[in-house]
Motif scaffolding. Structure first.
Motif, mmCIF file in Angstrom:
data_model
loop_
_atom_site.group_PDB
_atom_site.id
_atom_site.type_symbol
_atom_site.label_atom_id
_atom_site.label_comp_id
_atom_site.label_asym_id
_atom_site.label_seq_id
_atom_site.Cartn_x
_atom_site.Cartn_y
_atom_site.Cartn_z
ATOM 1 N N GLY A 156 -11.954 7.899 -12.323
ATOM 2 C CA GLY A 156 -10.660 7.518 -11.761
ATOM 3 C C GLY A 156 -10.801 6.598 -10.566
ATOM 4 N N PHE A 157 -11.740 6.921 -9.657
ATOM 5 C CA PHE A 157 -11.916 6.098 -8.464
ATOM 6 C C PHE A 157 -12.503 4.729 -8.799
ATOM 7 N N LEU A 158 -13.542 4.696 -9.637
ATOM 8 C CA LEU A 158 -14.205 3.422 -9.928
ATOM 9 C C LEU A 158 -13.319 2.472 -10.726
ATOM 10 N N LEU A 159 -12.592 3.004 -11.715
ATOM 11 C CA LEU A 159 -11.748 2.140 -12.540
ATOM 12 C C LEU A 159 -10.550 1.589 -11.773
ATOM 13 N N LEU A 160 -10.003 2.378 -10.859
ATOM 14 C CA LEU A 160 -8.765 1.972 -10.178
ATOM 15 C C LEU A 160 -8.993 1.330 -8.818
ATOM 16 N N LEU A 161 -10.207 1.431 -8.261
ATOM 17 C CA LEU A 161 -10.480 0.792 -6.972
ATOM 18 C C LEU A 161 -10.244 -0.714 -6.998
ATOM 19 N N PRO A 162 -10.550 -1.434 -8.106
ATOM 20 C CA PRO A 162 -10.259 -2.876 -8.132
ATOM 21 C C PRO A 162 -8.779 -3.225 -8.027
ATOM 22 N N PHE A 163 -7.860 -2.296 -8.332
ATOM 23 C CA PHE A 163 -6.428 -2.600 -8.232
ATOM 24 C C PHE A 163 -6.055 -3.101 -6.836
ATOM 25 N N PRO A 164 -6.257 -2.301 -5.775
ATOM 26 C CA PRO A 164 -5.910 -2.813 -4.443
ATOM 27 C C PRO A 164 -6.791 -3.968 -3.991
ATOM 28 N N VAL A 165 -8.064 -3.976 -4.431
ATOM 29 C CA VAL A 165 -8.963 -5.075 -4.041
ATOM 30 C C VAL A 165 -8.466 -6.397 -4.610
ATOM 31 N N LEU A 166 -8.091 -6.404 -5.883
ATOM 32 C CA LEU A 166 -7.588 -7.637 -6.502
ATOM 33 C C LEU A 166 -6.232 -8.050 -5.931
ATOM 34 N N LEU A 167 -5.407 -7.074 -5.556
ATOM 35 C CA LEU A 167 -4.101 -7.412 -4.990
ATOM 36 C C LEU A 167 -4.224 -8.067 -3.616
ATOM 37 N N ARG A 168 -5.262 -7.715 -2.878
ATOM 38 C CA ARG A 168 -5.420 -8.279 -1.531
ATOM 39 C C ARG A 168 -5.695 -9.780 -1.555
ATOM 40 N N ARG A 169 -6.136 -10.301 -2.702
ATOM 41 C CA ARG A 169 -6.403 -11.746 -2.778
ATOM 42 C C ARG A 169 -5.155 -12.539 -3.143
ATOM 43 N N LEU A 170 -4.058 -11.861 -3.440
ATOM 44 C CA LEU A 170 -2.823 -12.543 -3.830
ATOM 45 C C LEU A 170 -1.997 -12.915 -2.609
ATOM 46 N N THR A 171 -1.163 -13.933 -2.781
ATOM 47 C CA THR A 171 -0.176 -14.272 -1.760
ATOM 48 C C THR A 171 1.212 -14.024 -2.337
ATOM 49 N N PHE A 172 2.164 -13.707 -1.439
ATOM 50 C CA PHE A 172 3.507 -13.347 -1.860
ATOM 51 C C PHE A 172 4.510 -14.282 -1.206
ATOM 52 N N CYS A 173 5.554 -14.586 -1.957
ATOM 53 C CA CYS A 173 6.588 -15.466 -1.428
ATOM 54 C C CYS A 173 7.542 -14.673 -0.538
ATOM 55 N N ARG A 174 8.611 -15.358 -0.125
ATOM 56 C CA ARG A 174 9.568 -14.733 0.778
ATOM 57 C C ARG A 174 10.128 -13.439 0.198
ATOM 58 N N THR A 175 10.321 -13.396 -1.129
ATOM 59 C CA THR A 175 10.871 -12.202 -1.765
ATOM 60 C C THR A 175 9.798 -11.140 -1.918
ATOM 61 N N THR A 176 9.945 -10.070 -1.168
ATOM 62 C CA THR A 176 9.002 -8.950 -1.269
ATOM 63 C C THR A 176 9.769 -7.662 -1.575
ATOM 64 N N VAL A 177 10.805 -7.800 -2.385
ATOM 65 C CA VAL A 177 11.629 -6.657 -2.772
ATOM 66 C C VAL A 177 11.089 -6.085 -4.079
ATOM 67 N N ILE A 178 10.707 -4.809 -4.057
ATOM 68 C CA ILE A 178 10.203 -4.129 -5.250
ATOM 69 C C ILE A 178 11.337 -3.322 -5.863
ATOM 70 N N GLY A 179 11.709 -3.662 -7.071
ATOM 71 C CA GLY A 179 12.786 -2.954 -7.753
ATOM 72 C C GLY A 179 12.309 -1.635 -8.307
ATOM 73 N N HIS A 180 11.815 -0.779 -7.408
ATOM 74 C CA HIS A 180 11.215 0.483 -7.833
ATOM 75 C C HIS A 180 11.361 1.490 -6.699
ATOM 76 N N ALA A 181 11.052 2.762 -7.000
ATOM 77 C CA ALA A 181 11.137 3.804 -5.975
ATOM 78 C C ALA A 181 9.785 4.084 -5.325
#
Length: 315
Positions: A156-181
């Motif tokens: 569980g840890f090894l397979l999912l650790l890349p999720f936050p690591v890969l997200l940190r390399r992304l950039t986000f536009c002005r809209t940072t609204v997540i249509g989720h809870a």
């Protein structure tokens, strides 16, 4: 860090705004009530299961030890989701920091993977108990159970650790609204301005590896169990063999059916209303932890008797 170009502001570590249940903002406080009940059931039920198994040495057997692992995972899974979700729905605490969002996302997906792994281990336990009953304690001894639990945790840890690591390399536009809870992987990926091909591909690979291989292993186990049970003489022996698998089959259905719906909806269900998708995705993380202790408490005689004895003595 913020950079400017001719088109928009690009944010590397933004704060996110969690909408909650899109389209149902006016009635979110009413939706929070059943979610709160589910969370309380998850806390009470899983803590009870852990205490019962911990204190009763006669329950230190493979099936109950795997059930204890499942209860521990369910506690973390529900607690990773419910507090923030209830805060969003009840007190409008919509903002969530970038790092906190990534941590929540990692815990939700990693422990969902661990739960799937424990369900596979429980299916293998049922296979050995029914197909090789005389060798059950020899095959599934304490060392094997410990190694299995460690393997599920590490996977569980090894397979999912890349999720936050890969997200940190992304950039986000002005809209940072997540249509989720809560912070869900694909919901965050869809907000990125930069290329997300690697994130999407890795998410799909993880889903296929975890769910695909785990469902296949469970299916093979139960095919072999069914084959062995049908060879048993007499209907009573068959019924008894099937009854030992009843709780596990119910838990499998409760976990995988809504999970597969949520996964498929994110990628292909563009016509599914957002509030339906978010509600089901939230229930997927709260219903199994709430129902699993009830299913095993009702269907497993040893646990049911032990729980009743505890409450009777206390009463």
């Amino acid at each position: 860090m913020i950079a400017f170009n001719n088109r928009s502001w690009l944010l590397h570590q933004p704060s996110f705004f969690l909408v909650g249940i899109p389209g149902l903002e006016e009635s979110q406080h009413w939706i929070a009530l059943p979610l709160c009940v589910l969370y309380l059931l998850a806390l009470g039920g899983n803590v009870t299961i852990l205490l019962v198994i911990w204190t009763d040495r006669s329950l230190h057997q493979p099936m109950y030890l795997f059930l204890a692992m499942l209860s521990g995972i369910d506690l973390v899974l529900a607690s990773s989701t419910a507090p923030k979700t209830l805060a969003v729905l009840l007190v409008h605490a919509h903002e969530m920091g970038y790092t906190v969002c990534l941590i929540q996302m990692f815990f939700i997906h990693a422990f969902s993977s661990m739960e799937s792994g424990v369900l596979v281990a429980m299916a293998l336990d049922r296979y050995v108990a029914i197909c090789h009953p005389l060798r059950h304690s020899t095959i599934l001894h304490a060392g094997i159970i410990g190694h299995t639990g460690a393997a599920v945790l590490v996977r569980g840890f090894l397979l999912l650790l890349p999720f936050p690591v890969l997200l940190r390399r992304l950039t986000f536009c002005r809209t940072t609204v997540i249509g989720h809870a809560y912070c869900e992987h694909m919901a965050v990926v869809k907000l990125a301005c930069s290329a997300t091909t690697v994130n999407r591909a890795y998410g799909l690979v993880v889903a296929l590896l975890v769910v695909g291989l785990d469902v296949l292993a469970i299916g093979v186990s139960y095919a072999l169990i069914l084959q062995a049970v049908l060879r048993l003489p007499g209907g009573e022996a068959r019924l008894k063999a099937f009854s030992t698998c009843g709780s596990h089959i119910c838990v499998i259905l409760v976990f995988y059916v809504p999970g597969m719906f949520s996964f498929l909806t994110h990628r292909f269900g563009h016509h599914v209303p957002p509030h339906i998708h978010v509600l089901l995705a939230t229930l997927y993380l709260l219903v199994p932890p709430a129902l699993n202790p009830l299913i095993y408490g009702v269907k497993t005689r040893q646990i049911r008797q032990r729980v009743l004895r505890v409450f009777y003595v206390q009463g």
